[in-house]
Motif scaffolding. Structure first.
Motif, PDB file in Angstrom:
ATOM      1  N   UNK A  10       0.653  -1.194   0.026  1.00 20.60           N
ATOM      2  CA  UNK A  10      -0.033   0.143  -0.223  1.00 20.60           C
ATOM      3  C   UNK A  10       0.838   1.212  -0.098  1.00 20.60           C
ATOM      4  N   UNK A  11       1.919   1.144   1.005  1.00 20.75           N
ATOM      5  CA  UNK A  11       2.886   2.442   0.719  1.00 20.75           C
ATOM      6  C   UNK A  11       3.503   2.470  -0.598  1.00 20.75           C
ATOM      7  N   UNK A  12       4.157   1.484  -1.354  1.00 23.42           N
ATOM      8  CA  UNK A  12       4.493   1.780  -2.393  1.00 23.42           C
ATOM      9  C   UNK A  12       3.650   1.952  -3.461  1.00 23.42           C
ATOM     10  N   UNK A  13       2.325   1.788  -3.513  1.00 22.43           N
ATOM     11  CA  UNK A  13       1.167   2.252  -4.569  1.00 22.43           C
ATOM     12  C   UNK A  13       0.784   3.631  -4.124  1.00 22.43           C
ATOM     13  N   UNK A  14       0.825   4.018  -2.851  1.00 19.36           N
ATOM     14  CA  UNK A  14       0.606   5.596  -2.599  1.00 19.36           C
ATOM     15  C   UNK A  14       1.972   6.160  -2.985  1.00 19.36           C
ATOM     16  N   UNK A  15       3.130   5.718  -2.882  1.00 18.19           N
ATOM     17  CA  UNK A  15       4.405   6.752  -3.134  1.00 18.19           C
ATOM     18  C   UNK A  15       4.174   6.578  -4.712  1.00 18.19           C
ATOM     19  N   UNK A  16       3.784   5.454  -5.189  1.00 23.33           N
ATOM     20  CA  UNK A  16       3.977   5.598  -6.786  1.00 23.33           C
ATOM     21  C   UNK A  16       2.955   6.603  -7.325  1.00 23.33           C
ATOM     22  N   UNK A  17       1.749   6.608  -6.786  1.00 24.78           N
ATOM     23  CA  UNK A  17       0.846   7.347  -7.482  1.00 24.78           C
ATOM     24  C   UNK A  17       1.151   9.071  -7.028  1.00 24.78           C
ATOM     25  N   UNK A  19       4.123  10.028  -7.837  1.00 24.03           N
ATOM     26  CA  UNK A  19       5.076  10.596  -8.806  1.00 24.03           C
ATOM     27  C   UNK A  19       4.615  11.352  -9.811  1.00 24.03           C
ATOM     28  N   UNK A  20       3.392  10.880 -10.606  1.00 26.77           N
ATOM     29  CA  UNK A  20       2.665  11.999 -11.527  1.00 26.77           C
ATOM     30  C   UNK A  20       2.386  13.267 -11.139  1.00 26.77           C
ATOM     31  N   UNK A  21       1.827  13.437  -9.765  1.00 27.98           N
ATOM     32  CA  UNK A  21       1.641  14.505  -9.331  1.00 27.98           C
ATOM     33  C   UNK A  21       2.535  15.467  -9.142  1.00 27.98           C
ATOM     34  N   UNK A  22       3.690  14.978  -8.472  1.00 29.64           N
ATOM     35  CA  UNK A  22       4.984  15.626  -8.519  1.00 29.64           C
ATOM     36  C   UNK A  22       5.585  16.087  -9.854  1.00 29.64           C
ATOM     37  N   UNK A  23       5.529  15.331 -10.788  1.00 22.48           N
ATOM     38  CA  UNK A  23       5.801  15.755 -12.291  1.00 22.48           C
ATOM     39  C   UNK A  23       4.940  16.902 -12.543  1.00 22.48           C
ATOM     40  N   UNK A  37      10.160  14.884  -6.821  1.00 19.68           N
ATOM     41  CA  UNK A  37       9.982  13.788  -7.599  1.00 19.68           C
ATOM     42  C   UNK A  37      11.131  12.749  -7.694  1.00 19.68           C
ATOM     43  N   UNK A  38      12.323  13.221  -7.436  1.00 22.50           N
ATOM     44  CA  UNK A  38      13.543  12.336  -7.277  1.00 22.50           C
ATOM     45  C   UNK A  38      13.627  11.781  -6.066  1.00 22.50           C
ATOM     46  N   UNK A  39      13.303  12.286  -5.240  1.00 16.91           N
ATOM     47  CA  UNK A  39      13.221  11.883  -3.744  1.00 16.91           C
ATOM     48  C   UNK A  39      12.501  10.708  -3.528  1.00 16.91           C
ATOM     49  N   UNK A  40      11.248  11.043  -4.068  1.00 17.60           N
ATOM     50  CA  UNK A  40      10.139   9.943  -3.883  1.00 17.60           C
ATOM     51  C   UNK A  40      10.392   8.598  -4.943  1.00 17.60           C
ATOM     52  N   UNK A  41      11.112   8.997  -5.924  1.00 21.68           N
ATOM     53  CA  UNK A  41      11.228   7.881  -6.848  1.00 21.68           C
ATOM     54  C   UNK A  41      12.595   6.793  -5.886  1.00 21.68           C
ATOM     55  N   UNK A  42      13.306   7.243  -5.096  1.00 22.08           N
ATOM     56  CA  UNK A  42      14.094   6.709  -4.352  1.00 22.08           C
ATOM     57  C   UNK A  42      13.260   5.951  -3.432  1.00 22.08           C
ATOM     58  N   UNK A  43      12.406   6.592  -2.802  1.00 28.61           N
ATOM     59  CA  UNK A  43      11.439   5.766  -1.796  1.00 28.61           C
ATOM     60  C   UNK A  43      10.708   4.788  -2.559  1.00 28.61           C
ATOM     61  N   UNK A  44      10.068   5.020  -3.687  1.00 24.58           N
ATOM     62  CA  UNK A  44       9.339   4.134  -4.489  1.00 24.58           C
ATOM     63  C   UNK A  44      10.279   2.862  -4.844  1.00 24.58           C
ATOM     64  N   UNK A  45      11.532   3.059  -5.103  1.00 23.74           N
ATOM     65  CA  UNK A  45      12.341   1.971  -5.449  1.00 23.74           C
ATOM     66  C   UNK A  45      12.537   1.114  -4.307  1.00 23.74           C
ATOM     67  N   UNK A  46      12.874   1.783  -3.055  1.00 23.41           N
ATOM     68  CA  UNK A  46      13.132   1.100  -1.741  1.00 23.41           C
ATOM     69  C   UNK A  46      12.072   0.273  -1.319  1.00 23.41           C
TER      70      UNK A  46
END
Length: 137
Positions: A10-17, A19-23, A37-46
């Motif tokens: 769930x945290x991954x999905x929310x963090x993933x969602x 990304x396009x908002x930040x972009x 956006x870059x920081x959140x990308x690292x969180x998504x991958x982690x």
């Protein structure tokens, strides 16, 4: 183990969602949003790495289908490629790949969140099939 996997998913999905908002914020003129956006990308991958690690024993114990593990592992690899494309400013790959990844996340969530009961063949139990008796045999 399964509750932890579900929380991380769930945290991954929310963090993933996010990304396009930040972009979109960046494209709307908020230059600082690109750093978020870059920081959140690292969180998504982690989070995807943790999710993949948790999905493996959950699959092996029959708590989730194998596709939950393979899909999360594939997403992890693609997310790393996505991050590289973003940092490299290769937008013709970065943007469509993000859309494709959204489909992967949408496919993964039901695999992890729904109750799972493995079929006899998947659980390792023997399956015996008897041929149907046909007329004239």
């Amino acid at each position: 183990m399964l509750p932890a996997l579900r929380v991380v998913a769930v945290l991954h999905a929310l963090s993933f969602l996010l990304q396009p908002i930040l972009a979109g914020l960046f494209l709307s003129g908020q230059d600082s949003a690109i750093d978020s956006h870059a920081t959140n990308a690292t969180i998504v991958v982690a989070l995807c790495l943790v999710m993949t690690v948790l999905a493996f024993p959950a699959w092996r114990r029959g708590l989730v289908p194998r596709a939950a593990f393979t899909t999360s592992a594939a997403l992890f690899v693609v997310e790393i490629l996505q991050m590289g494309a973003g940092y490299g400013h290769v937008m013709w790959i970065h943007i469509p790949l993000g859309v494709i990844m959204m489909g992967g996340v949408a496919q993964l969530m039901p695999l992890i969140m729904r109750p799972y009961r493995p079929a006899a063949a998947e659980s390792g139990a023997a399956v015996v099939a008897f041929p149907a008796a046909e007329a004239g045999e």
